[in-house]
Design an enzyme around this catalytic site. Structure first.
Site, short mmCIF file in Angstrom:
data_model
loop_
_atom_site.label_atom_id
_atom_site.label_comp_id
_atom_site.label_asym_id
_atom_site.label_seq_id
_atom_site.Cartn_x
_atom_site.Cartn_y
_atom_site.Cartn_z
N HIS A 51 42.19 41.61 39.87
CA HIS A 51 41.11 42.22 40.63
C HIS A 51 41.66 43.24 41.62
O HIS A 51 42.76 43.06 42.18
CB HIS A 51 40.34 41.13 41.37
CG HIS A 51 39.05 41.59 41.96
ND1 HIS A 51 38.91 41.89 43.30
CD2 HIS A 51 37.83 41.82 41.39
CE1 HIS A 51 37.67 42.27 43.54
NE2 HIS A 51 37.00 42.24 42.40
N SER A 73 34.84 34.25 25.86
CA SER A 73 34.51 34.93 27.11
C SER A 73 33.10 35.49 27.00
O SER A 73 32.43 35.33 25.98
CB SER A 73 35.51 36.06 27.39
OG SER A 73 35.20 37.21 26.61
#
Length: 387
Positions: free
Chosen positions: A137, A338
């Site tokens: 991130h 996912s």
């Protein structure tokens, strides 16, 4: 939708007249109406829009503040700390914690939770280098700057997960120094999951015996815990601290997160009695008391089984999206189990219409709980019509 310019929205010296207040309310109503309209075509951002908390509107007439540790009652009694403790206990259990061994609090989002975890590691090992993959991130290098830590990016495997060989090599560039490693559980771009066990093996092979392992599971924690094939991501797998998002899989009108850590590590940062009578072992001190109430209410409604059903819905919708996009000739790709699907980006107009993140010619589709097959079908019709 056209809104007045920023200059027309300035707050002036004098208060508004009744006519002005009516205009302002109409403007706010337009903001809300646009948000509700856009909810039906929001497919690109990892946020859940399937919630309705209007029954808790009474909280908007209160100033509730969960200042300081959720474990301590402060001298400010208007708080929701009992609800916060229940939310923390739920996620600690989801992350495989032994009861009574974990500290946690509701933060204002994944970045604060990441700051908390890395801060604990830095306090344990002041000489530590911060390691994270190139797909971590964007908050992670910012945290390194905030905490004045040396930062080393680690390469990734073809599936975008951290490459243990690259981690081992980067650690050997800093001999004798401790490591704080951020392992990403569900990368924003592709939903990849770093291998916590592989990370620990790589650290051992590099001769690093002083390390703090933080799992940034803001996006992928519930998927790793409750998906078709559970993944290593929690305390039982070696994590020392964990970040989980509240507004992604759970859903909330305000951003929120859950910061978790081994309780024995938090004593290093605790300041006794400073937060109006409560200990402070959080980043922010004064903290939002509404978010814990929203999360608690939704988790009580869902239960663990309901949350697992929600995760499976997201995974199955992603599989369906990949099939439909392949039939549209959009070359989809996604990490199995996912809820992130990448595909050849359409024109800017369609990206805007469907709120699709895009870069490098690829668009990002996130099948969050509010996304259904009908949304995928509608998107594909637009793609086919605007080829």
């Amino acid at each position: 939708m056209h809104f007045p310019s920023d200059g027309d929205l300035e707050i002036g010296e004098e208060g508004r007249t009744q006519e002005g207040l009516r205009f302002d309310q109409q403007l706010l109503d337009r903001f809300m109406a646009e948000g509700l309209r856009a909810r039906g075509t929001a497919l690109g951002f990892p946020v859940n829009l399937d919630f309705d908390h209007r029954s808790l509107a009474g909280f908007l007439g209160l100033h509730a503040n969960n200042v300081g540790s959720p474990q301590d009652e402060s001298q400010y009694h208007l708080n929701t700390k009992p609800l916060e403790r229940a939310v923390v206990a739920f996620f600690a259990d989801l992350a495989g914690a032994v009861p009574g061994t974990t500290f946690g609090y509701v933060s204002n989002g994944g970045t604060e939770s990441n700051i908390f975890g890395v801060y604990l590691g830095r306090e344990r090992y002041p000489d530590a280098v911060l390691y994270a993959s190139t797909q971590a991130h964007y908050s992670v290098p910012k945290i390194a700057r905030l905490l004045r830590m040396d930062y080393a990016q680690v390469g990734v495997l073809p599936d975008a997960a951290m490459n243990p060989d690259s981690l081992r090599a980067r650690c050997r560039e800093h001999p004798g120094r401790a490591a704080v490693v951020v392992a990403t559980i569900g990368t924003t771009g592709q939903g990849a999951v770093d291998d916590l066990i592989g990370v620990r093996v790589a650290l051992h092979q590099a001769g690093v015996d002083r390390y703090h392992l933080h799992a940034d599971a803001a996006f992928g924690g519930p998927l790793a815990a409750l998906g078709p094939r559970p993944r290593a991501w929690g305390f039982a797998d070696g994590a020392d601290s964990i970040a989980i998002s509240g507004h992604k899989m759970i859903g909330s009108p305000v951003p929120s997160g859950i910061a978790l850590a081994r309780a024995d590590l938090v004593a290093d940062v605790r300041e006794p009695g400073v937060a109006v009578g409560a200990d402070d072992d959080t980043i922010s001190g004064s903290r939002d008391a509404l978010a814990p109430a929203l999360l608690w209410r939704e988790l009580r409604r869902l239960g663990r089984r309901g949350l697992a059903d929600r995760v499976m819905h997201c995974v199955r919708t992603a599989e369906y999206a990949a099939e439909r996009l392949r039939a549209c000739g959009r070359n989809p790709s996604y990490v199995p189990d996912s809820n992130t699907v990448l595909f050849d980006a359409p024109c800017q107009e369609l990206c805007d219409r469907w709120a699709l993140l895009h870069d490098g010619g690829r668009a990002h589709l996130n099948t969050m709980p509010h996304v259904e097959r009908k949304h995928i079908d509608a998107l594909c019709r637009d793609l086919e019509a605007n080829w």
